[in-house]
Scaffold this motif. Structure first.
Motif, PDB file in Angstrom:
ATOM      1  N   MET A   6       8.122  -1.944  -2.611  1.00 39.72           N
ATOM      2  CA  MET A   6       7.897  -2.467  -1.136  1.00 39.72           C
ATOM      3  C   MET A   6       6.901  -1.366  -0.570  1.00 39.72           C
ATOM      4  SD  MET A   6      11.811  -3.535  -0.002  1.00 39.72           S
ATOM      5  CE  MET A   6      11.695  -3.020   1.669  1.00 39.72           C
ATOM      6  N   LEU A   7       7.140  -0.263  -0.739  1.00 35.96           N
ATOM      7  CA  LEU A   7       6.154   0.882  -0.158  1.00 35.96           C
ATOM      8  C   LEU A   7       4.526   0.536  -0.786  1.00 35.96           C
ATOM      9  CD1 LEU A   7       8.561   3.943  -0.436  1.00 35.96           C
ATOM     10  CD2 LEU A   7       7.698   2.612   1.653  1.00 35.96           C
ATOM     11  N   LEU A   8       4.544   0.222  -2.136  1.00 36.10           N
ATOM     12  CA  LEU A   8       3.475   0.064  -2.422  1.00 36.10           C
ATOM     13  C   LEU A   8       2.510  -1.194  -1.896  1.00 36.10           C
ATOM     14  CD1 LEU A   8       1.207   1.121  -4.586  1.00 36.10           C
ATOM     15  CD2 LEU A   8       2.425  -0.270  -6.245  1.00 36.10           C
ATOM     16  N   GLY A   9       3.600  -2.444  -1.560  1.00 39.31           N
ATOM     17  CA  GLY A   9       2.975  -3.561  -0.822  1.00 39.31           C
ATOM     18  C   GLY A   9       2.769  -3.274   0.353  1.00 39.31           C
ATOM     19  N   TRP A  10       3.481  -2.407   1.124  1.00 36.63           N
ATOM     20  CA  TRP A  10       3.218  -1.997   2.607  1.00 36.63           C
ATOM     21  C   TRP A  10       1.803  -1.241   2.679  1.00 36.63           C
ATOM     22  CZ3 TRP A  10       3.179   3.322   4.497  1.00 36.63           C
ATOM     23  CH2 TRP A  10       3.281   3.348   5.683  1.00 36.63           C
ATOM     24  N   PHE A  11       1.460  -0.398   1.606  1.00 34.90           N
ATOM     25  CA  PHE A  11       0.321   0.377   1.476  1.00 34.90           C
ATOM     26  C   PHE A  11      -1.106  -0.624   1.275  1.00 34.90           C
ATOM     27  CE2 PHE A  11      -3.275   1.781  -1.048  1.00 34.90           C
ATOM     28  CZ  PHE A  11      -3.697   2.679  -0.554  1.00 34.90           C
ATOM     29  N   TYR A  12      -0.771  -1.583   0.374  1.00 36.39           N
ATOM     30  CA  TYR A  12      -1.992  -2.651   0.239  1.00 36.39           C
ATOM     31  C   TYR A  12      -2.036  -3.625   1.545  1.00 36.39           C
ATOM     32  CZ  TYR A  12      -2.296  -1.500  -4.629  1.00 36.39           C
ATOM     33  OH  TYR A  12      -2.622  -0.731  -5.812  1.00 36.39           O
ATOM     34  N   GLU A  13      -0.997  -3.884   2.220  1.00 37.88           N
ATOM     35  CA  GLU A  13      -1.022  -4.447   3.447  1.00 37.88           C
ATOM     36  C   GLU A  13      -1.994  -3.539   4.500  1.00 37.88           C
ATOM     37  OE1 GLU A  13       1.466  -6.971   6.786  1.00 37.88           O
ATOM     38  OE2 GLU A  13       2.329  -5.293   5.797  1.00 37.88           O
ATOM     39  N   ASP A  42      -7.208  -2.319   7.566  1.00 35.01           N
ATOM     40  CA  ASP A  42      -8.287  -1.454   7.742  1.00 35.01           C
ATOM     41  C   ASP A  42      -8.510  -0.570   6.523  1.00 35.01           C
ATOM     42  OD1 ASP A  42      -9.972   0.409   8.903  1.00 35.01           O
ATOM     43  OD2 ASP A  42      -8.640   1.266  10.258  1.00 35.01           O
ATOM     44  N   PRO A  43      -9.726  -0.837   5.887  1.00 36.11           N
ATOM     45  CA  PRO A  43      -9.982  -0.008   4.667  1.00 36.11           C
ATOM     46  C   PRO A  43     -10.066   1.370   4.776  1.00 36.11           C
ATOM     47  CG  PRO A  43     -11.599  -1.941   4.881  1.00 36.11           C
ATOM     48  CD  PRO A  43     -10.701  -1.790   6.252  1.00 36.11           C
ATOM     49  N   GLU A  44      -9.909   1.934   5.879  1.00 35.55           N
ATOM     50  CA  GLU A  44     -10.113   3.521   6.218  1.00 35.55           C
ATOM     51  C   GLU A  44      -8.740   3.796   5.729  1.00 35.55           C
ATOM     52  OE1 GLU A  44     -10.311   6.046  10.047  1.00 35.55           O
ATOM     53  OE2 GLU A  44     -12.137   4.900   9.722  1.00 35.55           O
ATOM     54  N   TYR A  45      -7.705   3.348   5.741  1.00 35.86           N
ATOM     55  CA  TYR A  45      -6.431   3.730   5.301  1.00 35.86           C
ATOM     56  C   TYR A  45      -6.231   3.890   3.964  1.00 35.86           C
ATOM     57  CZ  TYR A  45      -3.892   2.315   9.343  1.00 35.86           C
ATOM     58  OH  TYR A  45      -3.383   2.234  10.779  1.00 35.86           O
ATOM     59  N   ASP A  46      -7.416   3.523   2.991  1.00 34.06           N
ATOM     60  CA  ASP A  46      -7.532   3.652   1.493  1.00 34.06           C
ATOM     61  C   ASP A  46      -7.927   5.307   1.511  1.00 34.06           C
ATOM     62  OD1 ASP A  46      -7.296   3.181  -0.859  1.00 34.06           O
ATOM     63  OD2 ASP A  46      -9.188   2.275  -1.275  1.00 34.06           O
ATOM     64  N   ASP A  47      -8.747   5.738   2.464  1.00 30.74           N
ATOM     65  CA  ASP A  47      -9.210   6.971   2.301  1.00 30.74           C
ATOM     66  C   ASP A  47      -8.143   8.048   2.906  1.00 30.74           C
ATOM     67  OD1 ASP A  47     -11.728   6.307   1.460  1.00 30.74           O
ATOM     68  OD2 ASP A  47     -12.494   6.166   3.355  1.00 30.74           O
ATOM     69  N   TRP A  54      -3.026   9.045  -1.704  1.00 31.14           N
ATOM     70  CA  TRP A  54      -1.986   9.404  -2.500  1.00 31.14           C
ATOM     71  C   TRP A  54      -0.812   8.617  -2.543  1.00 31.14           C
ATOM     72  CZ3 TRP A  54       2.572   9.620   0.032  1.00 31.14           C
ATOM     73  CH2 TRP A  54       2.654   9.644   1.277  1.00 31.14           C
ATOM     74  N   MET A  55      -0.939   7.483  -1.778  1.00 30.57           N
ATOM     75  CA  MET A  55       0.353   6.518  -1.684  1.00 30.57           C
ATOM     76  C   MET A  55       0.442   5.666  -3.266  1.00 30.57           C
ATOM     77  SD  MET A  55       1.132   5.182   1.859  1.00 30.57           S
ATOM     78  CE  MET A  55       1.791   6.104   3.124  1.00 30.57           C
ATOM     79  N   PRO A  56      -0.581   5.083  -3.415  1.00 36.98           N
ATOM     80  CA  PRO A  56      -0.602   4.152  -4.710  1.00 36.98           C
ATOM     81  C   PRO A  56      -0.102   5.060  -5.942  1.00 36.98           C
ATOM     82  CG  PRO A  56      -2.434   3.624  -3.664  1.00 36.98           C
ATOM     83  CD  PRO A  56      -2.034   4.763  -2.964  1.00 36.98           C
ATOM     84  N   PRO A  57      -0.719   6.099  -6.206  1.00 36.89           N
ATOM     85  CA  PRO A  57      -0.222   6.709  -7.495  1.00 36.89           C
ATOM     86  C   PRO A  57       1.312   7.362  -7.272  1.00 36.89           C
ATOM     87  CG  PRO A  57      -2.060   7.951  -6.620  1.00 36.89           C
ATOM     88  CD  PRO A  57      -2.029   6.766  -5.939  1.00 36.89           C
TER      89      PRO A  57
END
Length: 146
Positions: A8-15, A20-25, A29-32
Motif C-alpha cells: 500500500m505504501l509503495l502504491g501511495w508513492f507511485y500515486e 507530481d514527478p518532483e516527488y520522485d526526487d 528512498w521510498m521504493p527501495p
C-alpha cells in the motif's frame, strides 16, 4: 498483513509520483525501502515458514495428497500472477496493481486469522478429529480386543 501494508505504501508513492514527478526526487528512498521491507515481511512469515510447516500441519492419512495440492495451487497462482502482470500493468497502472496485490495480502491475512485451525497444544488424535479423519489404527486395535 505487513506485506500488504508495504505494498500500500509503495502504491501511495507511485500515486504521488504520478501527480507530481518532483516527488520522485524528494522521496527517492521510498521504493527501495518499501520493497525491501516487503521482502523482509515475506521472509519472516509467508515465505519459508509456510513451506517448513507444510509437511507437519496435515495428519498422516492425507499428508501426501494435501501437500501436493497445496504446493500445486501455490505454483499455479505464482504462474498466473507472473503471466498476467504485464497486462494488468497496462490496464490498471502501477498504483492500482500495488493496491490490488496489497488487498490480496490483507485477504490472505484475514483468511488465515479466521479459517486456519490452530493446532498448538492439541494431540494428533484431536487434530485428525478436527479434519474429520478416523484414526484407523485405534479402531483396528479396539476391534481386535473385542
Amino acid at each position: 498483513m505487513l506485506m500488504g501494508l508495504f505494498l500500500m505504501l509503495l502504491g501511495w508513492f507511485y500515486e504521488l509520483r504520478d501527480q507530481d514527478p518532483e516527488y520522485d526526487d524528494i522521496y527517492f528512498w521510498m521504493p527501495p525501502t518499501w520493497t525491501a521491507l516487503f521482502f523482509v515481511a515475506f521472509n519472516i512469515g509467508v515465505g519459508p515458514i509456510s513451506w517448513a510447516l507444510l509437511g507437519d500441519i496435515f495428519p498422516m492419512q492425507i499428508r501426501e495428497t494435501a501437500v501436493a495440492f497445496a504446493a500445486t495451487f501455490n505454483w499455479l497462482l505464482c504462474l498466473i500472477a507472473t503471466m498476467t502482470f504485464g497486462e494488468m500493468l497496462d490496464a490498471l497502472g502501477v498504483t492500482k496493481i500495488m493496491w490490488l496485490f496489497a488487498g490480496f495480502c490483507w485477504l490472505a491475512g484475514i483468511f488465515c486469522a479466521l479459517l486456519v485451525k490452530d493446532t498448538r497444544g492439541h494431540s494428533l488424535a484431536k487434530i485428525q478429529e478436527s479434519f474429520g479423519i478416523e484414526n484407523r489404527q485405534v479402531e483396528t486395535n479396539s476391534e481386535e480386543r473385542t
